[in-house]
Design an enzyme around this catalytic site. Structure first.
Site, PDB file in Angstrom:
ATOM      1  N   GLU A 274       0.816  -1.204   0.000  1.00 14.97           N
ATOM      2  CA  GLU A 274       0.000   0.000   0.000  1.00 14.97           C
ATOM      3  C   GLU A 274       0.858   1.266   0.000  1.00 14.97           C
ATOM      4  O   GLU A 274       0.596   2.200  -0.741  1.00 14.97           O
ATOM      5  CB  GLU A 274      -0.899  -0.028   1.244  1.00 14.97           C
ATOM      6  CG  GLU A 274      -1.797   1.161   1.416  1.00 14.97           C
ATOM      7  CD  GLU A 274      -3.037   1.066   0.540  1.00 14.97           C
ATOM      8  OE1 GLU A 274      -3.289  -0.027   0.028  1.00 14.97           O
ATOM      9  OE2 GLU A 274      -3.703   2.091   0.371  1.00 14.97           O
ATOM     10  N   ASP A 275       1.864   1.301   0.844  1.00  9.74           N
ATOM     11  CA  ASP A 275       2.547   2.566   1.132  1.00  9.74           C
ATOM     12  C   ASP A 275       3.990   2.674   0.645  1.00  9.74           C
ATOM     13  O   ASP A 275       4.602   3.712   0.804  1.00  9.74           O
ATOM     14  CB  ASP A 275       2.586   2.809   2.652  1.00  9.74           C
ATOM     15  CG  ASP A 275       1.199   2.885   3.255  1.00  9.74           C
ATOM     16  OD1 ASP A 275       0.278   3.277   2.528  1.00  9.74           O
ATOM     17  OD2 ASP A 275       1.050   2.555   4.435  1.00  9.74           O
TER      18      ASP A 275
END
Ligand code: MN
Length: 750
Positions: free
Chosen positions: A99-100
């Site tokens: 995700e990040d």
């Protein structure tokens, strides 16, 4: 591990300490995992830790600590508190990478294989729930559930992630705290409950309450602490004779008292309208038996009979989840007995195995899977979810609500005429039951017999009811049936059949339109149909045909249309008098700043807006409030304690604006106070003296009822703000003979 790159030199001094802290936490995680490690596992865990640490190396949490401490903490919760294994721990360590960070799903798959990649993918899809629009969020939630039925570990890790975020919510901004806390209450606590994770569910509830209702939370926490000594003394007194008698049977066991959660005490105070001092079950007694699997139920009943021969039981408070466990796997025997000093005390009896399932839920349940018949119950639940998600009904916001009532609610047991047991969510009606048996039966239901008595189809069922459905071939689903059912299955079947019905009717409309267009030498082409649909401001061709068929639209305006070949075009505008198109995105519409605002709103732009006070909770200045941008009525102010608040904040977080009251002595707000006290001579006089004499507050209405020496007064007054109200309440409380003074919504107790 490589030295993490540090963005500024400020951290250089702490770098060594931070590194040590990370390694210390990582080693603690390995210690917990140790009994579960098979050959090669240690290296895999280490590899995932290094991958995550490297990916997050430049990131920090809001609190300023290195980001990697979060995935380690989530992994620790998975391993220690939920009891998950090595693979889940690896997924937890990696859960925020895709995700990040630069790490891709392909990287995870290459390094750790398909199984782990699939779970990390599931976690990635559901991590951006917050700040999404409502339908997007519902869509996301659907995804959560699809992955859940695919692999329950996804949701367990997600719950661990949420728990750690809630534990560290302090460093977030107030707005964000409210959003996350209400989303937790709205979606995650019911999910934790349904998965049987009682300990986590309770902690999530308490933490949410801490941010959403800080005053009430502090108040109860403080009172619990103050009364602790007295409580332990009482618990010891209660336990002593039981302990002796159970010991005599030779059973191995633990017995202890446990305070109930702050959130559950608060619920009781609200629901029963009592004060903290009046909540009798601030704690429960637990007896945990170390019994063999074959003997555990008999042992529980043995202990039950010892307890009830020592203390009188309240017969209707016996809960037997031994014979029929809850669908989340919970098994135990609960009873409420009369303890010393005439106090009711709840006692829970269960085996060590049942206790572990009760505390740690699904994961523990898999551990004990063999021979307990639990797998069946979860599989059935997952299958029901899959059925509903698989249905073509597109409205996912509805789906979210339906899901909550259908799958996260407590359930009841009911019987078919032949005596088969069926499990339905609490609140289900005879019609729900009919659809549950078969949609063909549901669609033809005209009535039902519950326990041999005739009832309407909307009749609410109770545990133990026996239901016979009465059908007729002439019957078909009606629009208002949607209000008579709560299960997602019934709802979606009814909607399907209404749509089907509409389609049949629409066929006539399509024929009428065809004739009309032929008369104009145009044709029914997709382009023409779309043009006409838009002209009548309808949302689909189905709607257009349907409205033509039921004569809502007479197509007179078509005469004005221009025809080119078989193609239609809109009528030539006669004069430019068209009003600007109304947009439905009201929250983008600039709102007019009011002249004498007594409310300051910290929106993104810091502008001031016009607002109205919500009817559901009737805020007055000084209350803890938030602003909510509605689609049709501009900005509405709600109290944080509003019954609708959690739903609004969780589903439409992006429409919430922070608000604060400013002082304004010119405007007064109607609110209600309920006073209960001894019916003393002159007490009414004293009350009204304080209100209108001392405090010069206007009374709008006043009713007093007295009975058996007690009186109850309902007074509606105009106050300027919460301070004034508090002052009034405390003055009234100080009167002799007054028992309680509470605020109420002036609209409800008319
Ligand atoms: Mn996370």
């Amino acid at each position: 591990m490589e030295t993490p790159a540090v963005p500024t030199k400020t951290y250089t001094l702490n770098e060594e300490q931070e590194k040590n802290e990370i390694l210390r936490k990582y080693r603690a995680l390995l210690r917990v995992l140790k009994p579960k490690l098979k050959p090669g596992d240690r290296e895999l865990v280490r590899h995932s830790f290094e991958m995550a640490a490297d990916a997050h190396k430049t990131m920090r949490r809001k609190s300023g600590e290195p980001y990697i401490l979060h995935p380690i903490a989530v992994a620790m919760i998975c391993a220690e508190e939920i009891g998950l294994g090595v693979r889940s721990t690896i997924c937890a360590l990696l859960h925020d990478t895709v995700e990040d960070t630069e790490v891709t799903l392909e990287d995870v798959q290459r390094e750790f294989g398909n199984e782990i990649a699939r779970i990390v993918d599931g976690l990635t899809k559901i991590s951006n729930v917050i700040d999404a629009s409502s339908s997007q969020q519902a869509e996301n939630f659907k995804k959560i559930l699809l992955t859940l039925t695919d692999d329950p570990r996804v949701i367990l890790i997600k719950l661990a992630d949420r728990l750690h975020n809630m534990r560290t919510l302090d460093s977030m901004k107030r707005e964000k705290q409210l959003k996350i806390a209400s989303e937790t209450i709205w979606v995650y606590t019911p999910l934790a409950h349904r998965m049987g994770l009682y300990a986590i569910k309770t902690e999530l509830e308490d933490l949410s309450m801490k941010y959403m209702e800080p005053d009430a939370y502090r108040d109860i926490a403080q009172k619990l602490a103050e009364t602790k000594r007295e409580r332990s003394r009482y618990i010891n007194e209660f336990i002593r004779p039981l302990k002796e008698k159970i010991e005599q049977t030779g059973l191995k066991f633990d017995i202890y008292g446990r305070p109930k959660s702050i959130h559950s005490i608060w619920n009781k105070i609200k629901k029963k309208g009592v004060s903290f001092e009046e909540v009798y079950d601030l704690f429960a007694i637990r007896v945990i038996l170390d019994s063999e699997l074959q003997a555990e139920k008999a042992d529980c009943w043995k202990v039950y009979s010892i307890i009830t021969s020592e203390y009188q039981p309240q017969p209707e408070r016996l809960r037997d989840w031994l014979s029929r466990p809850k669908s989340n796997g919970y098994e135990a025997l609960h009873t409420t007995v009369m303890g010393p000093q005439g106090r009711w005390v709840e006692v829970q009896v269960r085996s060590r195995r049942m206790d572990e399932i009760a505390e740690r839920g699904l994961a523990a349940h898999f551990k004990y899977k063999e021979g307990t018949g639990h797998e069946d119950r979860f599989d059935k639940w997952f299958q029901q979810i899959r059925d509903v998600i698989g249905s073509p009904d597109a409205d996912s916001v509805d789906f979210l609500n339906d899901f909550k009532t259908s799958f996260l609610a407590e359930e009841i047991y009911v019987y078919t005429p032949r005596g088969d047991v069926k499990m339905l969510p609490a609140g289900s009606t005879a019609l729900d039951f009919a659809f549950y048996i078969h949609s063909a039966i549901g669609s033809k239901t005209i009535g039902a017999k519950v326990n041999h008595k005739l009832v309407p189809i909307g009749h609410k069922l109770r545990s133990g009811d026996q239901i016979e459905i009465i059908t007729s071939n002439k019957q078909k689903p009606h629009e208002d049936w949607l209000n008579l059912v709560i299960t997602a299955k019934a709802k979606s079947k009814i909607k399907d059949s209404l749509k089907e019905e509409k389609r049949k009717i629409a066929d006539d409309g399509k024929y009428i339109l065809q004739k009309k267009l032929e008369g104009m030498k145009a044709a029914v082409t997709p382009g023409n149909v779309e043009l006409i649909t838009q002209f009548y401001k309808l949302s689909s061709s189905l709607d257009l045909y349907y409205n033509i068929a039921i004569k809502n639209i007479d197509l007179k305006e078509l005469k004005e249309f221009q025809v080119f070949g078989d193609r239609l075009d809109l009528p030539r505008p006669k004069h430019q008098e068209h009003k600007p198109q109304e947009h439905h995105h009201d929250h983008h519409k600039p709102l007019v700043p009011p002249k004498d605002t007594e409310l300051i709103i910290f929106g993104e732009s810091g502008d001031q807006f016009k607002y109205t006070l919500a009817n559901c909770c009737k805020p007055i200045p000084g209350d803890d409030v938030f602003g909510f941008i509605t689609a049709t009525e501009g900005l509405k102010i709600h109290r944080n304690s509003c019954p609708n608040a959690a739903r609004l904040l969780a589903n439409y977080g992006h429409r919430v604006v922070k608000t604060k009251w400013a002082k304004n002595k010119d405007i007064a707000f109607l609110t209600g106070i309920k006073i209960i006290g001894l019916d003393d001579v002159g007490v009414i006089n004293k009350i009204t003296n304080i209100i209108s004499g001392d405090m010069r507050i206007n009374i709008n209405a006043l009713t007093i009822e007295s009975r058996d020496g007690l009186f109850e007064g309902n007074i509606k007054v105009y106050v300027h703000d919460k301070e004034e109200l508090n002052e009034l309440v405390s003055r009234l409380k100080s009167l002799r003979g007054i028992q309680t003074v509470d605020r109420f919504d002036p609209e409800e107790n008319k």
